[in-house]
Design a protein around this motif. Structure first.
Motif, PDB file in Angstrom:
ATOM      1  N   LYS A  10      28.612  23.737  59.139  1.00 28.24           N
ATOM      2  CA  LYS A  10      27.191  23.534  59.443  1.00 28.24           C
ATOM      3  C   LYS A  10      26.433  24.868  59.463  1.00 28.24           C
ATOM      4  N   LEU A  11      27.046  25.926  59.978  1.00 25.19           N
ATOM      5  CA  LEU A  11      26.380  27.227  60.006  1.00 25.19           C
ATOM      6  C   LEU A  11      26.092  27.732  58.603  1.00 25.19           C
ATOM      7  N   ALA A  12      26.950  27.399  57.664  1.00 23.79           N
ATOM      8  CA  ALA A  12      26.729  27.804  56.270  1.00 23.79           C
ATOM      9  C   ALA A  12      25.447  27.191  55.714  1.00 23.79           C
ATOM     10  N   GLU A  13      25.008  26.076  56.289  1.00 22.42           N
ATOM     11  CA  GLU A  13      23.756  25.447  55.869  1.00 22.42           C
ATOM     12  C   GLU A  13      22.531  26.168  56.426  1.00 22.42           C
ATOM     13  N   TYR A  14      22.742  27.049  57.409  1.00 20.72           N
ATOM     14  CA  TYR A  14      21.650  27.786  58.056  1.00 20.72           C
ATOM     15  C   TYR A  14      21.998  29.274  58.087  1.00 20.72           C
ATOM     16  N   ARG A  40      18.262  26.295  65.827  1.00 15.83           N
ATOM     17  CA  ARG A  40      19.107  25.337  65.103  1.00 15.83           C
ATOM     18  C   ARG A  40      20.587  25.695  65.247  1.00 15.83           C
ATOM     19  N   ARG A  41      20.903  26.978  65.071  1.00 18.41           N
ATOM     20  CA  ARG A  41      22.283  27.419  65.159  1.00 18.41           C
ATOM     21  C   ARG A  41      22.834  27.273  66.579  1.00 18.41           C
ATOM     22  N   ALA A  42      22.016  27.563  67.583  1.00 16.89           N
ATOM     23  CA  ALA A  42      22.452  27.397  68.971  1.00 16.89           C
ATOM     24  C   ALA A  42      22.681  25.922  69.285  1.00 16.89           C
ATOM     25  N   ASP A  53      29.346  33.585  66.393  1.00 19.02           N
ATOM     26  CA  ASP A  53      28.722  33.736  65.068  1.00 19.02           C
ATOM     27  C   ASP A  53      27.433  32.930  64.969  1.00 19.02           C
ATOM     28  N   ALA A  54      27.401  31.798  65.633  1.00 18.63           N
ATOM     29  CA  ALA A  54      26.214  30.949  65.581  1.00 18.63           C
ATOM     30  C   ALA A  54      25.020  31.586  66.280  1.00 18.63           C
TER      31      ALA A  54
END
Length: 87
Positions: A68-72, A38-40, A16-17
């Motif tokens: 953290k992914l929800a922040e990006y 950022r996600r990676a 998902d990231a």
């Protein structure tokens, strides 16, 4: 949950990231690249943490990555999916 279930959840969160929609145009490429970078990075840090810890604690890493992914979120640029859908 079993260790195998936890591992599957971690792999799902990592996917998902990094599996985010491609940009629709060159103008959207910079935003896409910054977001993917950022996600990676978050996915790498989380996977490293999961590998370094007790396998019973993998779910904590999954929860952390999802938070953290929800922040990006994958917003802020036009995606190829938008174009394909005619939007």
């Amino acid at each position: 949950m079993s260790n195998a279930d936890d591992l599957r959840a971690l792999l799902d969160a990592v996917l998902d990231a990094i599996d985010i929609p491609f940009p629709a145009t060159g103008a959207d490429l910079d935003k896409f690249r910054a977001l993917l970078d950022r996600r990676a990075s978050l996915a790498v840090l989380t996977a490293r943490g999961a590998l370094a810890e007790n396998p019973a604690d993998i779910q904590w890493n999954v929860d952390y990555l999802r938070k953290k992914l929800a922040e990006y979120p994958t917003t802020g640029y036009r995606t190829s999916r938008d174009t394909e859908a005619g939007q």
